[in-house]
Design a protein around this motif. Structure first.
Motif, mmCIF file in Angstrom:
data_model
loop_
_atom_site.group_PDB
_atom_site.id
_atom_site.type_symbol
_atom_site.label_atom_id
_atom_site.label_comp_id
_atom_site.label_asym_id
_atom_site.label_seq_id
_atom_site.Cartn_x
_atom_site.Cartn_y
_atom_site.Cartn_z
ATOM 1 N N GLY A 79 -5.030 5.196 2.413
ATOM 2 C CA GLY A 79 -4.437 5.058 3.966
ATOM 3 C C GLY A 79 -5.420 5.681 4.921
ATOM 4 N N ALA A 114 1.205 5.794 1.309
ATOM 5 C CA ALA A 114 1.972 4.621 1.872
ATOM 6 C C ALA A 114 1.480 3.348 1.086
ATOM 7 C CB ALA A 114 1.799 4.368 3.485
ATOM 8 N N ALA A 115 2.102 2.644 0.835
ATOM 9 C CA ALA A 115 1.986 1.401 0.176
ATOM 10 C C ALA A 115 1.377 0.055 1.122
ATOM 11 C CB ALA A 115 2.970 0.730 -0.807
ATOM 12 N N ASP A 116 0.930 -0.816 0.488
ATOM 13 C CA ASP A 116 0.455 -1.958 1.216
ATOM 14 C C ASP A 116 1.721 -2.924 1.627
ATOM 15 O OD1 ASP A 116 -0.507 -4.496 1.988
ATOM 16 O OD2 ASP A 116 -2.273 -4.280 0.854
ATOM 17 N N ARG A 117 1.924 -3.165 2.784
ATOM 18 C CA ARG A 117 3.144 -3.850 3.326
ATOM 19 C C ARG A 117 3.155 -5.085 2.606
ATOM 20 N NH1 ARG A 117 3.687 -2.711 9.671
ATOM 21 N NH2 ARG A 117 1.565 -3.464 9.515
ATOM 22 N N PRO A 129 -0.205 -0.036 6.266
ATOM 23 C CA PRO A 129 0.934 0.724 6.927
ATOM 24 C C PRO A 129 0.646 0.812 8.346
ATOM 25 C CG PRO A 129 0.022 1.400 4.752
ATOM 26 C CD PRO A 129 -0.963 0.352 5.194
ATOM 27 N N ASP A 130 1.859 1.204 9.183
ATOM 28 C CA ASP A 130 1.596 1.291 10.480
ATOM 29 C C ASP A 130 1.571 2.799 10.605
ATOM 30 O OD1 ASP A 130 1.597 1.771 13.221
ATOM 31 O OD2 ASP A 130 3.368 0.671 13.421
ATOM 32 N N PHE A 131 0.303 3.683 11.026
ATOM 33 C CA PHE A 131 0.320 4.921 10.690
ATOM 34 C C PHE A 131 0.297 5.497 12.249
ATOM 35 C CE2 PHE A 131 -2.351 4.306 6.806
ATOM 36 C CZ PHE A 131 -1.481 4.721 5.972
ATOM 37 N N ALA A 177 -3.142 9.546 -1.147
ATOM 38 C CA ALA A 177 -3.176 8.798 0.098
ATOM 39 C C ALA A 177 -4.665 8.508 0.481
ATOM 40 C CB ALA A 177 -2.518 9.750 1.283
ATOM 41 N N ILE A 235 -0.223 10.612 4.396
ATOM 42 C CA ILE A 235 0.913 10.702 3.540
ATOM 43 C C ILE A 235 0.800 9.107 2.870
ATOM 44 C CG2 ILE A 235 3.685 10.366 3.918
ATOM 45 C CD1 ILE A 235 3.560 11.571 6.496
ATOM 46 N N ASN A 291 -0.783 11.161 9.901
ATOM 47 C CA ASN A 291 0.273 10.274 9.333
ATOM 48 C C ASN A 291 -0.692 9.506 8.206
ATOM 49 O OD1 ASN A 291 1.957 10.965 11.037
ATOM 50 N ND2 ASN A 291 1.973 9.176 12.306
ATOM 51 N N SER A 292 -1.830 9.308 8.210
ATOM 52 C CA SER A 292 -2.365 8.530 6.949
ATOM 53 C C SER A 292 -2.456 9.216 6.081
ATOM 54 C CB SER A 292 -3.864 8.065 7.654
ATOM 55 O OG SER A 292 -4.618 9.080 7.801
#
Length: 226
Positions: free
Chosen positions: A151, A189-192, A40-42, A148, A187, A184-185
């Protein structure tokens, strides 16, 4: 002042050898993604520390004290990563944290003294020390995120590498540029790679023939294909 973190025996067991073997097989992926196939883009914009959610509230703090709080939060985040991310050897969380203590110890001491100074200035000597201890505990707790963790460890690895190679005296610039990313990391987030929409290729539309064109085996008669 903080002490170096030692690796657990779990992190240095066969899991690490297995991870390193996989890294040799899938080096382009492991070197860039570490924890994810497509991370993910953090990333976030540079911050000063006074923005909401970057550090715990310190009302009336000076710009220097905000800078100290950011450095202390960066240190706390990398310390939590060193303790929580050892099962992910490619992140190098322990190495990065310990290298920060060696290379940037004087900056950490300045940040520590500035934060102590803030709390004693605003609350008095005795209450200020107690308030700093509580602030420190809450800062650590703020980097704990079970859902999280992947991430967070991924971001900690990238940020820790920047910290390791940052010239002495420039740690604040790393904190300024990366603390929003660190936050941000936290939060989930899934692997894109796994959430990329599948490629849809429509099936060709076959012509319809009258019933008399089909034989008993279901095949279209040659006479209908002419």
């Amino acid at each position: 002042m903080p002490a170096p973190v030692r690796k657990s025996s779990f992190a240095t067991s066969g899991l690490k050898r297995c991870a390193l073997a996989l890294a040799l097989v899938i080096t382009p992926v492991a070197a860039t993604a570490q924890v994810f196939v497509s991370a993910p883009d953090f990333r976030g914009p540079p911050v000063t520390g006074s923005e909401p959610g970057i550090v715990l509230p310190i009302p009336g703090a000076t710009p220097l004290e905000y800078s100290a709080a950011m450095l202390w939060n960066l240190r706390a985040g990398l310390n939590v990563a060193a303790l929580q991310c050892q099962a992910m050897p490619l992140v190098d969380a322990v190495e990065n944290y310990n290298a920060m203590l060696v290379n940037h110890g004087p900056e950490m001491k300045i940040a520590y003294n500035a934060l102590i100074g803030y709390f004693t200035r605003t609350l008095g000597p005795a209450a200020g020390i107690k308030a700093f201890d509580l602030y420190n505990t809450r800062t650590y707790n703020g980097f704990s995120s079970l859902y999280a963790l992947l991430g967070f460890c991924h971001a900690a690895g990238l940020i820790g590498r920047d910290v390791m190679f940052a010239p002495r005296g420039t740690l604040f610039q790393v904190a300024q540029n990366r603390m929003q990313e660190f936050r941000n990391s936290l939060i989930p987030a899934a692997d894109r790679f796994w959430i990329t929409p599948p490629l849809y290729v429509p099936a060709p539309v076959l012509p319809r023939f009258p019933a008399k064109c089909y034989g008993r085996d279901g095949e279209v008669k040659n006479s209908c294909l002419r």
